[in-house]
Write a protein that holds these residues in place. Structure first.
Motif, mmCIF file in Angstrom:
data_model
loop_
_atom_site.group_PDB
_atom_site.id
_atom_site.type_symbol
_atom_site.label_atom_id
_atom_site.label_comp_id
_atom_site.label_asym_id
_atom_site.label_seq_id
_atom_site.Cartn_x
_atom_site.Cartn_y
_atom_site.Cartn_z
ATOM 1 N N PHE A 106 -6.090 3.573 -0.558
ATOM 2 C CA PHE A 106 -4.935 4.407 -0.890
ATOM 3 C C PHE A 106 -3.664 3.819 -0.269
ATOM 4 N N ASP A 107 -3.746 3.454 1.004
ATOM 5 C CA ASP A 107 -2.584 2.880 1.692
ATOM 6 C C ASP A 107 -2.145 1.574 1.037
ATOM 7 N N GLN A 108 -3.099 0.722 0.705
ATOM 8 C CA GLN A 108 -2.762 -0.557 0.070
ATOM 9 C C GLN A 108 -2.085 -0.345 -1.270
ATOM 10 N N GLU A 109 -2.573 0.599 -2.058
ATOM 11 C CA GLU A 109 -2.006 0.862 -3.384
ATOM 12 C C GLU A 109 -0.622 1.487 -3.299
ATOM 13 N N ASN A 110 -0.354 2.222 -2.238
ATOM 14 C CA ASN A 110 0.911 2.944 -2.142
ATOM 15 C C ASN A 110 1.944 2.274 -1.248
ATOM 16 N N LEU A 111 1.557 1.243 -0.535
ATOM 17 C CA LEU A 111 2.511 0.523 0.308
ATOM 18 C C LEU A 111 2.972 -0.776 -0.337
#
Length: 83
Positions: A77-82
């Motif tokens: 989730f963090d990778q996709e949103n950062l």
């Protein structure tokens, strides 16, 4: 009153409340029957429920039978949103 045969998250889980959430209506209905409305509390094995309990939210890409761990889910989730 909460139904003891339904997941406590059933009223707010996108898997349940959004038609077409998985892109496959039959698959979505199977998830709901197998995990969300299960008299054997199968929602305890649902990754959406597990992640919601641990992080107080669940990313949309998570399905009940996801093989990712909760920490891997949040990393994704963090990778996709950062980026």
């Amino acid at each position: 009153m909460e139904d003891p045969d339904c997941c406590p998250n059933i009223d707010v889980c996108k898997l349940v409340i959004i038609t077409g959430f998985t892109g496959d209506e039959e698959q979505q209905n199977n998830y709901i029957q197998d995990y969300c409305r299960s008299n054997n509390k199968k929602w305890d094995d649902c990754k959406r429920w597990i992640v919601k309990n641990k992080f107080n939210f669940c990313p949309d890409f998570v399905l009940p039978d996801s093989e990712l761990t909760p920490d891997e889910i949040i990393d994704k989730f963090d990778q996709e949103n950062l980026n």
